[in-house]
Design an enzyme around this catalytic site. Sequence first.
Site, PDB file in Angstrom:
ATOM      1  N   CYS A 155       0.870  -1.173   0.000  1.00  0.00           N
ATOM      2  CA  CYS A 155       0.000   0.000   0.000  1.00  0.00           C
ATOM      3  C   CYS A 155       0.908   1.224   0.000  1.00  0.00           C
ATOM      4  CB  CYS A 155      -0.944  -0.021   1.211  1.00  0.00           C
ATOM      5  SG  CYS A 155      -0.102   0.066   2.796  1.00  0.00           S
ATOM      6  N   LYS A 156       0.456   2.304   0.547  1.00  0.00           N
ATOM      7  CA  LYS A 156       1.261   3.531   0.554  1.00  0.00           C
ATOM      8  C   LYS A 156       2.418   3.433   1.550  1.00  0.00           C
ATOM      9  CE  LYS A 156       0.884   8.538   1.063  1.00  0.00           C
ATOM     10  NZ  LYS A 156      -0.035   9.657   1.321  1.00  0.00           N
TER      11      LYS A 156
END
Length: 132
Positions: free
Chosen positions: A93-94
């Site tokens: 993810c981020k």
Amino acid sequence: MKFSKLTFKLFMLSSIFSFFSCSNGPKENNVSVTELHEILANEAVTVLDVRTPEEIAQGKITTNALEADFFEDNFIDEATSKISKDETIYVYCKGGRRSAKAVVKLRELGYTKTFNVEGGIKAWKAESYEVE
């Protein structure tokens, strides 16, 4: 049972630290971005991007990464429809928090070869790896 003010404060601090801790799963479920970079250079593997469409529009670790937005209500159905339980899956993810939670959920469903990419795409970029 009555708690003293000090006991209650210690309990609350412990709860807060647990909630905000960076570790969302066992360390053996994690790989570094350096490890993933080496794996991607040498073999075809399944990568699952659990970011939002807006985040994905800013680039991906690999163009072949499958996508399933962690924040969507149908996240589990979306993710599991794209992967099989016998394949090795690298989830990012981020920053690594959503993917760590996703890995825990997937492992609970029997996806035992599922790994969190520590630090997510932020760590990937920090190592100056190419974003596609």
